[in-house]
Design an enzyme around this catalytic site. Structure first.
Site, short mmCIF file in Angstrom:
data_model
loop_
_atom_site.label_atom_id
_atom_site.label_comp_id
_atom_site.label_asym_id
_atom_site.label_seq_id
_atom_site.Cartn_x
_atom_site.Cartn_y
_atom_site.Cartn_z
N SER A 95 -6.20 -14.31 -40.24
CA SER A 95 -6.94 -15.52 -40.59
C SER A 95 -6.67 -16.63 -39.57
CB SER A 95 -6.55 -15.94 -42.02
OG SER A 95 -7.44 -16.91 -42.51
N ASP A 219 -16.10 -10.21 -46.49
CA ASP A 219 -15.05 -11.23 -46.48
C ASP A 219 -15.69 -12.58 -46.83
OD1 ASP A 219 -13.13 -13.11 -45.86
OD2 ASP A 219 -12.46 -12.11 -44.03
N HIS A 247 -10.52 -10.94 -47.90
CA HIS A 247 -10.02 -11.61 -46.72
C HIS A 247 -8.63 -11.13 -46.33
CE1 HIS A 247 -9.81 -14.71 -43.73
NE2 HIS A 247 -8.75 -15.27 -44.28
#
Lengths: 269, 423
Positions: A95, A219, A247
């Site tokens: 991320s 996602d 995610h």
């Protein structure tokens, strides 16, 4: 300050093996990797750490000046590489940490054998001028800050976890509670802003190390176009779409995620 | 009167002689309430989702709250689709990972989006259902309406933010007040090296320690260091009164015992009711000693811990001023005086009892004490003023939160002739 304790560094796995450094994203801490670490430990030296302000990092090291931008975090990554002196690492950034890896690798490519950008986004905010779709508007991010605030009251108490199926070992639960509940609400707000308001699209083309962009099938945070954009911008990068949904593929599909990291790191290292 | 299907009257009726048979009939009538009906119309929302978040089942209560038909959601939508965008980000970054790692997350505040676009504040608890082999199968979630509670929490948050701001403001105010109670700079005395330090024990309260060094008539200087009993605004008022009284009294009559006697009178007059205010003070009058070099010092003490004298030859000892009484308690307090010669290389250290009363381990009972301080100073001697204050600062630092009272220290030192330590 000692960088290892500042970032609560854990080094595990095969001594002398190629080095894989796992960087968690916004929200949690190095526990995010707990399901992929066992699969990597056999062949790799695995480095885990908490970003300053998260998990068991030293909160006294946090300052709004340093940690209000991605640069502070990228600098931390480089300091960790220098301090550990394990040679070039394969940096796996989940991320927001993916872009920390991009910035760090652009600055000191020799420190990196490769980059794995896991569920990355170069910019979460839509940019109508260039047609870039990050998936969110600035107002959405304000709403996230409200969600953080709404859960601020009950954060330490109500999040008390079931003890991991180990009721006879309450210290496990204790450790987890502390680790997960330690994010100071003030720090979380600043980290949320860095995560969701940074725009690193222009930094991508600076990357000169082998890079794998690994995105998830579905996602809610990083749409597929974003992965394709990153892949197109980083010269020579590879793009793979994991079967994992959501995610956090390292939790949803740890075997698949570990296999992708291992295959890339073996080739890179 | 037959019993209804509930209600308070029915309850009382039963107590008044209804037979056990009737009661059973009542319960069994209630139990015809099937588990299916209980699920569908429970007073909370139920939601079952697959591990990827796809909605597999939802009860009528939740559908009703949100204004969806079952076919709108089941198999078509994900749980995160029901959340606001901000809530979805929160879900993906916090709630989801926690649920994966812990198997359960409870009491999370979220907002659900209804079909008509309105928002429903809820509290959500989720638990992962696992198969016999421990593999996670699906996620069960209960949803409680939390409109009132959220309003209350928002109010609490606002109050907390306000309290945080007030606290910051108070700290700033205290810090400002504290600096006004200390001299911005100590007087520059030719031939004397001077250093001072004020350790603030708590940012929330103004302490009552004070010191100063200032010029008097040509060739003489006054210095004092003291400690007002108590903390906070009242102590600060006494500190302020003590400081300007000492300064003014020294101009009127620089004899140290007379200066303290004047302060004693002022405090007795000012605080003569049922709220006596007192302090301990040491006052010194410094005069250069033309014959022997260095300074001639007359010290007067009113109940203050004895000063420490560090000699140029490396010896050190307390400079006793026995019998001096607290200033501000008795109308005629006894004031003890001592006369000392501060030769080149010597250092005089004044301190408040925050130093000797400091707990050596945070949370422990052991106080640092006079003996330990004397040993520390003997190790240090000979030393300059700034080195002495520096060493005391480090010492205070090692006590951490064990220093529970403010501490003031002031050192004066006569540099050796021709030495580089002259300032």
């Amino acid at each position: 300050m000692d960088v290892r304790s500042r970032n609560h560094v854990t080094v595990t796995g095969r001594v002398g093996g190629p080095v894989v450094m796992l960087a968690h994203g916004f929200g949690c801490d190095q526990n995010m990797w707990r399901l992929v670490v066992p699969a990597l430990e056999r062949d790799f030296t695995v480095v885990l750490f908490d970003h300053v302000g998260s998990g068991n990092s030293e909160l006294s090291a946090w300052s709004p000046e340093r940690y209000s931008s991605m640069d502070g975090y990228a600098e931390d990554v480089l300091e960790l590489c220098r301090e550990l002196a394990l040679g070039p690492v394969t940096f796996v950034g989940h991320s927001v940490s993916a872009m920390m890896g991009v910035l760090a690798a652009a600055r000191e490519p020799e420190a990196f054998a490769g980059l794995v950008l896991l569920a990355p986004s170069a910019c979460f905010i839509d940019d109508p001028d260039t047609g870039y779709r990050g998936g969110f508007s600035a107002a959405d991010i304000d709403e996230l800050l409200e969600s953080l605030d709404a859960n601020y009251l009950g954060w330490s108490g109500a999040m008390a976890p079931v003890i991991m199926g180990n009721p006879e070992r309450p210290e496990l639960g204790e450790e987890l509670t502390n680790s997960f509940c330690r994010t100071d609400p003030g720090i979380a707000r600043v980290f949320a802003r860095v995560t969701f308001l940074s725009d690193n699209r222009r930094d991508l083309s600076q990357v000169r190390v082998p890079t794998l962009v690994a995105q998830c099938s579905s996602d809610a945070i990083a749409p597929p176009e974003v992965g394709e954009f990153i892949h197109a911008q980083i010269p020579g990068s590879r793009l793979t779409t994991l079967n994992a949904t959501g995610h956090c593929p390292q939790l949803a599909a740890p075997e698949e995620t570990a296999a992708a990291i291992a295959a890339f790191a073996r080739a890179a290292g | 009167m037959t019993c209804g299907t509930g209600g308070e009257e029915g309850g009382r009726e039963r107590d008044n002689g209804s037979g056990p048979g009737e009661e059973e009939a009542l319960f069994s009538a209630l139990l015809e309430d099937s588990t299916e009906d209980l699920y569908e119309h429970a007073p909370c929302g139920f939601l079952s989702t697959l591990l990827d978040g796809r909605i597999a089942k939802a009860n009528a209560t939740l559908l009703d709250w949100l204004g969806y038909r079952r076919s709108d959601l089941v198999g078509r939508r994900h749980f995160s689709d029901l959340l606001t965008v901000g809530g979805r980000l929160y879900y993906e970054t916090h709630f989801g990972p926690l649920l994966r790692m812990q198997g359960e997350v409870s009491g999370v505040a979220l907002e659900l989006k209804a079909a008509d676009g309105s928002r429903l504040p809820v509290m959500v608890t989720s638990k992962v259902k696992t198969g016999i082999d421990g593999q996670p199968l699906l996620i069960r979630t209960t949803v409680f309406e939390a409109r009132d509670r959220r309003a209350y929490e928002t109010e609490l948050l606002r109050a907390r933010r306000e309290a945080d701001q007030e606290r910051d403001r108070l700290k700033l105010l205290n810090a400002t007040l504290q600096t006004t109670l200390l001299p911005p700079a100590l007087a520059n005395v030719p031939g004397l090296d001077v250093s001072a330090y004020y350790h603030i024990a708590s940012a929330d309260e103004v302490g009552g320690d004070f010191y100063d060094l200032f010029p008097l008539a040509t060739g003489t200087w006054g210095l004092f260091l003291g400690d007002v009993c108590g903390k906070g605004a009242t102590a600060a008022a006494v500190t302020s009164l003590a400081r300007y009284t000492l300064r003014a009294a020294a101009v009127y009559d620089p004899d140290p015992a007379a200066v303290l006697a004047n302060l004693n009178t002022v405090l007795n007059h000012e605080y003569n009711g049922d709220d006596p205010r007192f302090c301990t003070v040491v006052f010194g009058l410094l005069t250069p000693d033309a014959d022997r070099g260095g300074f001639h010092i007359v010290l007067a003490s009113g109940g203050h811990p004895p000063a420490l004298m560090m000699r140029a030859d490396g010896t050190a000892d307390f400079l006793p001023t026995p019998g001096g009484q607290l200033i501000g308690v008795l109308p005629d307090a006894h004031i003890a005086t001592a006369t000392v010669h501060l030769a080149p290389g010597d250092t005089l250290l004044l301190y408040t009892d925050g130093l000797t009363e400091a707990r050596t381990a945070a949370g422990g009972e052991d106080r640092y004490g006079d003996d330990a301080l004397l040993a520390f100073i003997r190790d240090l001697a000979p030393s300059t003023a700034s080195d002495t204050i520096g060493a005391v600062r480090v010492l205070l630092g090692t006590f951490g939160t064990g220093v529970d009272d403010d501490t003031a220290v002031l050192a004066v030192h006569v540099p050796r002739a021709g030495s580089e330590e002259r300032h």
